[in-house]
Write a protein that holds these residues in place. Structure first.
Motif, mmCIF file in Angstrom:
data_model
loop_
_atom_site.group_PDB
_atom_site.id
_atom_site.type_symbol
_atom_site.label_atom_id
_atom_site.label_comp_id
_atom_site.label_asym_id
_atom_site.label_seq_id
_atom_site.Cartn_x
_atom_site.Cartn_y
_atom_site.Cartn_z
ATOM 1 N N UNK A 26 0.833 -1.198 0.000
ATOM 2 C CA UNK A 26 0.000 0.000 0.000
ATOM 3 C C UNK A 26 0.868 1.248 0.000
ATOM 4 N N UNK A 27 0.306 2.308 -0.558
ATOM 5 C CA UNK A 27 0.991 3.595 -0.644
ATOM 6 C C UNK A 27 -0.046 4.659 -0.313
ATOM 7 N N UNK A 28 0.249 5.512 0.665
ATOM 8 C CA UNK A 28 -0.715 6.580 1.006
ATOM 9 C C UNK A 28 -0.052 7.920 0.700
ATOM 10 N N UNK A 29 0.490 8.606 1.710
ATOM 11 C CA UNK A 29 1.201 9.864 1.423
ATOM 12 C C UNK A 29 2.557 9.626 0.772
ATOM 13 N N UNK A 30 3.090 8.459 0.955
ATOM 14 C CA UNK A 30 4.366 8.095 0.329
ATOM 15 C C UNK A 30 5.595 8.629 1.061
ATOM 16 N N UNK A 31 5.404 9.311 2.188
ATOM 17 C CA UNK A 31 6.544 9.985 2.823
ATOM 18 C C UNK A 31 7.516 9.016 3.504
ATOM 19 N N UNK A 32 7.063 7.827 3.767
ATOM 20 C CA UNK A 32 7.959 6.766 4.239
ATOM 21 C C UNK A 32 8.221 5.754 3.146
ATOM 22 N N UNK A 33 7.183 5.432 2.393
ATOM 23 C CA UNK A 33 7.318 4.414 1.339
ATOM 24 C C UNK A 33 8.434 4.754 0.357
ATOM 25 N N UNK A 34 8.438 6.008 -0.130
ATOM 26 C CA UNK A 34 9.435 6.355 -1.155
ATOM 27 C C UNK A 34 10.853 6.233 -0.614
ATOM 28 N N UNK A 35 11.067 6.709 0.616
ATOM 29 C CA UNK A 35 12.394 6.592 1.228
ATOM 30 C C UNK A 35 12.832 5.134 1.276
ATOM 31 N N UNK A 36 11.938 4.298 1.794
ATOM 32 C CA UNK A 36 12.316 2.903 2.009
ATOM 33 C C UNK A 36 12.468 2.145 0.691
ATOM 34 N N UNK A 71 -10.646 8.820 9.997
ATOM 35 C CA UNK A 71 -10.399 8.018 8.806
ATOM 36 C C UNK A 71 -8.898 7.852 8.579
ATOM 37 N N UNK A 72 -8.493 6.691 8.103
ATOM 38 C CA UNK A 72 -7.056 6.395 7.981
ATOM 39 C C UNK A 72 -6.380 7.228 6.903
ATOM 40 N N UNK A 73 -7.159 7.762 5.956
ATOM 41 C CA UNK A 73 -6.555 8.585 4.907
ATOM 42 C C UNK A 73 -6.609 10.081 5.225
ATOM 43 N N UNK A 74 -7.143 10.427 6.391
ATOM 44 C CA UNK A 74 -7.031 11.830 6.827
ATOM 45 C C UNK A 74 -5.551 12.155 6.948
ATOM 46 N N UNK A 75 -5.177 13.371 6.561
ATOM 47 C CA UNK A 75 -3.754 13.720 6.679
ATOM 48 C C UNK A 75 -3.439 14.121 8.121
ATOM 49 N N UNK A 76 -2.144 14.097 8.415
ATOM 50 C CA UNK A 76 -1.714 14.486 9.759
ATOM 51 C C UNK A 76 -2.122 15.926 10.061
ATOM 52 N N UNK A 77 -1.970 16.830 9.084
ATOM 53 C CA UNK A 77 -2.304 18.235 9.360
ATOM 54 C C UNK A 77 -3.808 18.410 9.524
ATOM 55 N N UNK A 78 -4.583 17.685 8.729
ATOM 56 C CA UNK A 78 -6.050 17.744 8.864
ATOM 57 C C UNK A 78 -6.475 17.353 10.283
ATOM 58 N N UNK A 79 -5.922 16.260 10.781
ATOM 59 C CA UNK A 79 -6.297 15.791 12.126
ATOM 60 C C UNK A 79 -5.770 16.746 13.197
ATOM 61 N N UNK A 80 -4.564 17.260 12.994
ATOM 62 C CA UNK A 80 -3.971 18.157 13.997
ATOM 63 C C UNK A 80 -4.807 19.418 14.153
ATOM 64 N N UNK A 107 1.094 15.891 3.474
ATOM 65 C CA UNK A 107 1.102 14.709 2.598
ATOM 66 C C UNK A 107 0.720 13.430 3.346
ATOM 67 N N UNK A 108 1.262 13.300 4.543
ATOM 68 C CA UNK A 108 1.217 12.013 5.244
ATOM 69 C C UNK A 108 -0.152 11.747 5.858
ATOM 70 N N UNK A 109 -0.526 10.483 5.889
ATOM 71 C CA UNK A 109 -1.832 10.084 6.409
ATOM 72 C C UNK A 109 -1.692 9.421 7.788
#
Ligand SMILES: Cc1cc2nc3c(=O)[nH]c(=O)nc-3n(C[C@H](O)[C@H](O)[C@H](O)COP(=O)(O)OP(=O)(O)OC[C@H]3O[C@@H](n4cnc5c(N)ncnc54)[C@H](O)[C@@H]3O)c2cc1C
Length: 345
Positions: A26-36, A71-80, A107-109
């Motif tokens: 799975x790929x969401x915001x990609x901020x960890x996926x792309x690095x790894x 929701x799991x696809x809410x972004x970190x900033x949205x929730x904050x 970006x990140x979820x």
């Protein structure tokens, strides 16, 4: 990066079917996926991008009765920034504000955040492939996906980032995220949808402790194709009076050396409810139940707070490089409780 197929499903059922295929991730915001992926830690054959899913519930944050659902696809900033989160669950908002950077938070979820991997140096070591040359064909799997935890045996040794709680002799990788501490402390339920349908589990069961790993690559209790769809947090008085304290090397853009997600409910001079989740110090998002038990039903004084902080780290196993985390972690707990006690008035 190894070549991969890229999918943009519009429905959750399509995403689940694609993610269940061999080698998919799975790929969401990609901020960890792309690095790894660039580092070769993750080598998916197929990347299933969740960001085009059309179901609004995946992004919604709402109070439903006595529960906060995120929701799991809410972004970190949205929730904050969400008004209900700030008012009813300040610890969650604060933990997200103190994580990463504004660009990353946009970006990140939330789902991707709880699934991030250790930042311990060996895990991302660029020379890993050379170090394990000849063993690469035997890379363990995560779900059904080839996965680079083979590197753990090659270059691992405790560093100042390593955990002091929940470790084994062979595995001291620390869980790095900030958001998960509040989730584990406040009895959050994780919603999951997979090839077998929908299920849910306590958030505290999501991450696998080293001692419970059947395979070195085990990390989370998700089966192939399973997608986290949301988090349900019971709304309690202690959650409404909660705080996140994060001690780190820099005031911004740094992971926790030690952190605490703490909530407090007082009845007169007695602790009616207290929740303590710890970050930066443990292999998984850590509920400090011994510390909670030490406080619940008694008075909140400098002495009882210190005793609770001692209890939280009674089983810590330290190495030269990370021994500082024990006094730091204790102080973070006491600081959080002291701050909350003043809020209680
Ligand atoms: C420089 C930098 C600094 C950072 N600092 C912090 C920090 O201080 N605190 C902190 O908490 N984090 C920090 N992070 C981590 C950041 O918060 C995570 O990268 C981010 O939250 C991951 O979310 P994402 O949506 O981008 O996930 P992705 O990168 O898309 O995915 C991450 C993982 O989650 C899985 N995944 C994604 N969505 C789901 C889902 N719905 N169900 C199941 N699995 C899923 C993916 O398969 C992947 O394994 C930092 C990251 C960077 C790059």
């Amino acid at each position: 990066m190894t070549p991969f197929a890229y999918d943009r499903p519009r429905t959750l059922s399509d995403a689940v079917a694609m993610a269940a295929e061999e080698g998919a991730m799975l790929y969401a915001g990609g901020t960890t996926m792309l690095d790894l992926m660039k580092l070769g830690v993750y080598r998916p054959k197929r990347v299933v991008d969740l960001t085009f899913l059309e179901d609004p519930a995946l992004r919604e944050i709402a109070v439903e009765g006595d529960t906060l659902r995120l929701g799991a696809l809410a972004t970190m900033s949205q929730a904050a920034e969400d008004a209900a989160v700030k008012e009813r669950a300040p610890v969650l908002s604060e933990s997200l504000w103190l994580a990463a950077t504004q660009q990353l938070r946009h970006m990140a979820t939330l789902g991707g955040n709880v699934m991030q991997r250790t930042r311990d140096t060996y895990f991302r070591h660029p020379d890993w492939l050379e170090l394990v040359e000849g063993e690469a064909a035997d890379v363990p799997t995560y779900g059904n996906t080839p996965y680079g935890d083979g590197r753990l045996t090659a270059v691992r040794q405790p560093t100042r980032l390593s955990a002091v709680l929940g470790t084994t002799e062979a595995d001291t990788a620390s869980y790095p995220g900030d958001f998960a501490q509040g989730l584990v402390a406040f009895d959050t339920v994780v919603e999951v949808v997979g090839p077998q349908g929908a299920r849910e589990m306590p958030f505290g069961d999501l991450h696998v402790r080293p001692a419970d790993k059947a395979n070195e690559g085990d990390y989370a209790r998700l089966d192939a194709g399973e997608v986290i769809t949301g988090f349900r947090v019971p709304l309690t008085p202690a959650l409404a009076r909660s705080i996140y304290i994060k001690a780190r090397d820099r005031e911004s853009y740094a992971f926790a050396n030690a952190s605490a997600a703490v909530g407090l409910e007082m009845e007169g001079g007695t602790v009616a409810d207290v929740r303590i989740g710890l970050g930066g110090v443990a292999t998984v998002p850590w509920r400090a139940r011994e510390a909670e038990d030490a406080l619940r039903g008694g008075p909140l004084t400098e002495e009882t707070m210190r005793a609770a902080a001692e209890a939280a780290f009674a089983d810590a196993v330290t190495h030269e490089a990370n021994a500082f985390k024990v006094p730091l972690g204790r102080n973070v707990i006491v600081h959080a409780l002291t701050t909350l006690s003043k809020l209680e008035g």
